[in-house]
Enzyme design. Structure first.
Site, PDB file in Angstrom:
ATOM      1  N   HIS A   1      42.978  38.313  41.847  1.00  0.00           N
ATOM      2  CA  HIS A   1      43.613  37.503  42.879  1.00  0.00           C
ATOM      3  C   HIS A   1      42.555  36.634  43.533  1.00  0.00           C
ATOM      4  O   HIS A   1      41.422  37.084  43.703  1.00  0.00           O
ATOM      5  CB  HIS A   1      44.280  38.415  43.924  1.00  0.00           C
ATOM      6  CG  HIS A   1      45.262  37.680  44.764  1.00  0.00           C
ATOM      7  ND1 HIS A   1      44.898  36.934  45.844  1.00  0.00           N
ATOM      8  CD2 HIS A   1      46.614  37.552  44.643  1.00  0.00           C
ATOM      9  CE1 HIS A   1      45.971  36.382  46.366  1.00  0.00           C
ATOM     10  NE2 HIS A   1      47.019  36.737  45.657  1.00  0.00           N
TER      11      HIS A   1
ATOM     12  N   ASP B   1      52.236  41.127  41.185  1.00  0.00           N
ATOM     13  CA  ASP B   1      53.091  40.864  40.040  1.00  0.00           C
ATOM     14  C   ASP B   1      52.994  41.922  38.951  1.00  0.00           C
ATOM     15  O   ASP B   1      53.774  41.898  38.001  1.00  0.00           O
ATOM     16  CB  ASP B   1      52.727  39.505  39.422  1.00  0.00           C
ATOM     17  CG  ASP B   1      53.208  38.386  40.302  1.00  0.00           C
ATOM     18  OD1 ASP B   1      54.288  38.541  40.885  1.00  0.00           O
ATOM     19  OD2 ASP B   1      52.496  37.384  40.428  1.00  0.00           O
TER      20      ASP B   1
HETATM   21  N1  ACO Z   1      41.556  39.275  33.322  1.00  0.00           N
HETATM   22  C1  ACO Z   1      40.276  39.185  32.877  1.00  0.00           C
HETATM   23  N2  ACO Z   1      39.295  38.563  33.572  1.00  0.00           N
HETATM   24  C2  ACO Z   1      39.616  38.000  34.734  1.00  0.00           C
HETATM   25  C3  ACO Z   1      40.924  38.058  35.248  1.00  0.00           C
HETATM   26  C4  ACO Z   1      41.913  38.725  34.503  1.00  0.00           C
HETATM   27  N3  ACO Z   1      43.174  38.811  34.930  1.00  0.00           N
HETATM   28  N4  ACO Z   1      40.972  37.394  36.440  1.00  0.00           N
HETATM   29  C5  ACO Z   1      39.732  36.949  36.665  1.00  0.00           C
HETATM   30  N5  ACO Z   1      38.913  37.310  35.636  1.00  0.00           N
HETATM   31  C6  ACO Z   1      37.475  37.080  35.531  1.00  0.00           C
HETATM   32  C7  ACO Z   1      37.171  35.638  35.158  1.00  0.00           C
HETATM   33  O1  ACO Z   1      37.127  35.448  33.760  1.00  0.00           O
HETATM   34  C8  ACO Z   1      35.840  35.439  35.831  1.00  0.00           C
HETATM   35  O2  ACO Z   1      34.880  36.077  35.030  1.00  0.00           O
HETATM   36  P1  ACO Z   1      33.376  35.480  34.907  1.00  0.00           P
HETATM   37  O3  ACO Z   1      32.820  35.572  36.294  1.00  0.00           O
HETATM   38  O4  ACO Z   1      32.714  36.346  33.926  1.00  0.00           O
HETATM   39  O5  ACO Z   1      33.541  34.054  34.437  1.00  0.00           O
HETATM   40  C9  ACO Z   1      35.955  36.245  37.127  1.00  0.00           C
HETATM   41  O6  ACO Z   1      36.920  37.280  36.836  1.00  0.00           O
HETATM   42  C10 ACO Z   1      36.434  35.440  38.311  1.00  0.00           C
HETATM   43  O7  ACO Z   1      37.631  34.764  37.946  1.00  0.00           O
HETATM   44  P2  ACO Z   1      38.147  33.415  38.599  1.00  0.00           P
HETATM   45  O8  ACO Z   1      39.037  32.709  37.640  1.00  0.00           O
HETATM   46  O9  ACO Z   1      36.991  32.660  39.151  1.00  0.00           O
HETATM   47  O10 ACO Z   1      38.997  33.951  39.804  1.00  0.00           O
HETATM   48  P3  ACO Z   1      40.008  33.104  40.640  1.00  0.00           P
HETATM   49  O11 ACO Z   1      39.971  33.671  42.005  1.00  0.00           O
HETATM   50  O12 ACO Z   1      39.781  31.647  40.490  1.00  0.00           O
HETATM   51  O13 ACO Z   1      41.399  33.415  39.918  1.00  0.00           O
HETATM   52  C11 ACO Z   1      43.474  34.350  39.364  1.00  0.00           C
HETATM   53  C12 ACO Z   1      42.372  34.238  40.434  1.00  0.00           C
HETATM   54  C13 ACO Z   1      43.949  32.970  38.919  1.00  0.00           C
HETATM   55  C14 ACO Z   1      44.664  35.092  39.976  1.00  0.00           C
HETATM   56  C15 ACO Z   1      42.911  35.138  38.150  1.00  0.00           C
HETATM   57  O14 ACO Z   1      42.487  36.418  38.571  1.00  0.00           O
HETATM   58  C16 ACO Z   1      43.894  35.247  37.002  1.00  0.00           C
HETATM   59  O15 ACO Z   1      43.982  34.341  36.176  1.00  0.00           O
HETATM   60  N6  ACO Z   1      44.669  36.399  36.955  1.00  0.00           N
HETATM   61  C17 ACO Z   1      45.672  36.535  35.928  1.00  0.00           C
HETATM   62  C18 ACO Z   1      46.918  35.776  36.337  1.00  0.00           C
HETATM   63  C19 ACO Z   1      47.664  36.440  37.480  1.00  0.00           C
HETATM   64  O16 ACO Z   1      47.876  37.639  37.489  1.00  0.00           O
HETATM   65  N7  ACO Z   1      48.099  35.619  38.456  1.00  0.00           N
HETATM   66  C20 ACO Z   1      48.872  36.078  39.605  1.00  0.00           C
HETATM   67  C21 ACO Z   1      48.117  35.906  40.866  1.00  0.00           C
HETATM   68  S1  ACO Z   1      48.979  36.630  42.190  1.00  0.00           S
HETATM   69  C22 ACO Z   1      50.088  35.479  42.679  1.00  0.00           C
HETATM   70  O17 ACO Z   1      49.989  34.300  42.459  1.00  0.00           O
HETATM   71  C23 ACO Z   1      51.209  36.006  43.386  1.00  0.00           C
END
Ligand code: ACO
Length: 438
Positions: free
Chosen positions: A311, A368
């Site tokens: 998140h 979710d």
């Molecule tokens: N699975 C694997 N790795 C992940 C995940 C995941 N679900 N989420 C983040 N990471 C990793 C990234 O690859 C990144 O790794 P790195 O540092 O080695 O490059 C690190 O964690 C940070 O990730 P960011 O993308 O910078 O985090 P951000 O805060 O921008 O993204 C987000 C948040 C979009 C929710 C992300 O965690 C994601 O894509 N999750 C999956 C989709 C999801 O569940 N979305 C629902 C969000 S809740 C809502 O909207 C109600």
């Protein structure tokens, strides 16, 4: 509202030889901000913050969220308490009006929700214009935008009768959502009933049929109320910021909410609940090897992400996911539903929470991760999951739109950028152009 939170303390920013003094703001729950509103006019610099990770776009007294501690409250009330004690209608009232309703106020609000539940018969023909298989979020967004054409008085005077208009929208979106489902499966529409509560009415419109009357189950009604409450607001997320940004151009409530619905549609935002179930189904249909998916999520060469994990703001457990997991267990148990996807979800959670990759990046299940399993047990099809999220989030969007509209610090939302394109150059007439190498 904001002025009383601006402190005597200042932050100093040194750019080359000049020091700029920037006021510090401390919010009512201790959130600290540096007020840079005068920075560009004083120094010629803007701040650069793609993704707005460090940018406060407004002050708000609606929702407080502490992503480090896993705290979420609406109007000061912990979301866990609201989910435990309230109906969705009560929480919608709280968000839109600012205080929990008295018995009389709730009665009046519920009457409005009942009174406005029908949509104009002319609008029902709109459904026929969408092709079979049209995504329900596209239908919802279009229909909500169209509401303005039936209730144009809002554009004249947006805040007059805002409370009635809020109830009208909350009520009608529920009807539109259920009608779009019925249309998508080619079944006759089931009209709203005045005698049913908000959630019971929705379930009845979704599942009642001339050949098989729907039996309203209180366990399901209760669970749906809780799930919608948990989704009701989440401060300046992507869709809420969209509602505010669109509304900041003084766009009417319906068009602003329609834009918010479009933002919520994205798989990284509200679309994640659908994506979670699709992922769990893929794991199940492929023999249940969830570890392979965890390994893929950790592989930096693979764009796959474990949906339902991570998140932007929560760096610990999302407090909503704890409550939702409880609802999921309770409801499936009470309905005697055995969903293998729930078992896979629990196994993934257990393994991921012990895995260094997820621990180091503070990746926990988000709201979710379990909500889709609840919707499945209720009988809601996967392509309607994000519509359910929109139903829940609606009171939050409305309250933010309303707050933005009366904010004395309101300005049209207009971020700046750092331009990195070609420098200013002379225009080349078409017959003198040499193509890409130019
Ligand atoms: N699975 C694997 N790795 C992940 C995940 C995941 N679900 N989420 C983040 N990471 C990793 C990234 O690859 C990144 O790794 P790195 O540092 O080695 O490059 C690190 O964690 C940070 O990730 P960011 O993308 O910078 O985090 P951000 O805060 O921008 O993204 C987000 C948040 C979009 C929710 C992300 O965690 C994601 O894509 N999750 C999956 C989709 C999801 O569940 N979305 C629902 C969000 S809740 C809502 O909207 C109600």
């Amino acid at each position: 509202m904001l002025d009383q939170y601006i402190q005597d303390k200042i932050a100093e920013l040194k750019i080359e030889d000049t020091v700029y003094k920037l006021p510090i703001i401390i919010g009512s729950e201790g959130e600290r901000a540096i007020d840079i509103r005068a920075l560009r006019s004083q120094s010629g610099h803007i701040t650069f913050d793609s993704g707005f990770m460090n940018t406060g776009s407004c002050s708000s007294d609606i929702t407080f969220l502490d992503g480090e501690k896993g705290i979420l409250s609406y109007r000061g009330y912990p979301v866990e308490d609201l989910a435990k004690h309230c109906t969705f209608a009560e929480v919608a009232y709280l968000l839109v009006h600012g205080s929990l309703p008295t018995i009389e106020e709730l009665k009046h609000f519920s009457e409005l929700l009942g009174r406005f539940a029908l949509i104009h018969e002319d609008m029902i023909h709109f459904f026929d214009g969408f092709p079979a298989g049209a995504p329900p979020m596209a239908i919802l967004s279009s229909m909500v935008n169209s509401l303005m054409t039936f209730y144009p008085e809002m554009t004249e005077n947006p805040l007059e009768n805002i409370d009635e208009n809020a109830a009208r929208l909350i009520s009608k979106v529920r009807t539109i959502a259920a009608f779009s489902f019925k249309k998508s499966i080619g079944h006759p529409l089931v009209y709203p009933r005045h005698d049913l509560s908000y959630c019971a009415n929705f379930l009845n419109m979704m599942f009642d049929s001339p050949v098989k009357p729907y039996e309203i189950n209180n366990i399901v009604v209760k669970a749906l109320n809780k799930v919608l409450i948990l989704h009701a607001d989440h401060e300046q997320n992507c869709s809420t910021s969209t509602v505010r940004l669109v509304g900041s151009a003084r766009v009417n409530l319906y068009a602003s909410i329609s834009a918010g619905i479009s933002a919520l549609w994205g798989p990284l935002h509200g679309g994640a609940n659908q994506a979670v179930v699709e992922m769990l189904e893929e794991i199940y249909n492929g023999g249940g090897d969830y570890k392979k998916f965890i390994a893929r999520a950790k592989d930096s060469d693979d764009p796959f992400r474990l949906v339902g994990f991570g998140h932007r703001v929560y760096k610990t457990y999302d407090p909503r996911s704890q409550v939702i997991k409880g609802i999921c267990d309770e409801m499936l148990d009470a309905l005697k539903v055995n969903d293998p996807l729930l078992d896979i979800a629990k196994e993934i959670e257990e393994v991921a929470l012990k895995d260094g990759y997820f621990i180091d990046r503070h990746l926990y299940p988000n709201v979710d991760f379990y909500s889709g399993i609840i919707y499945r047990a209720i009988g809601i099809p996967t392509n309607m999951f994000t519509v359910m999220f929109a139903l829940g989030r609606l009171p939050g969007w409305i309250s933010h739109w309303k707050e933005m509209w009366v904010d004395p610090n309101w300005r049209i939302g207009r971020p700046r950028q750092v331009y990195v394109g070609p420098k200013r150059r002379p225009f080349v007439p078409i017959h003198e152009r040499k193509g890409d190498e130019e």
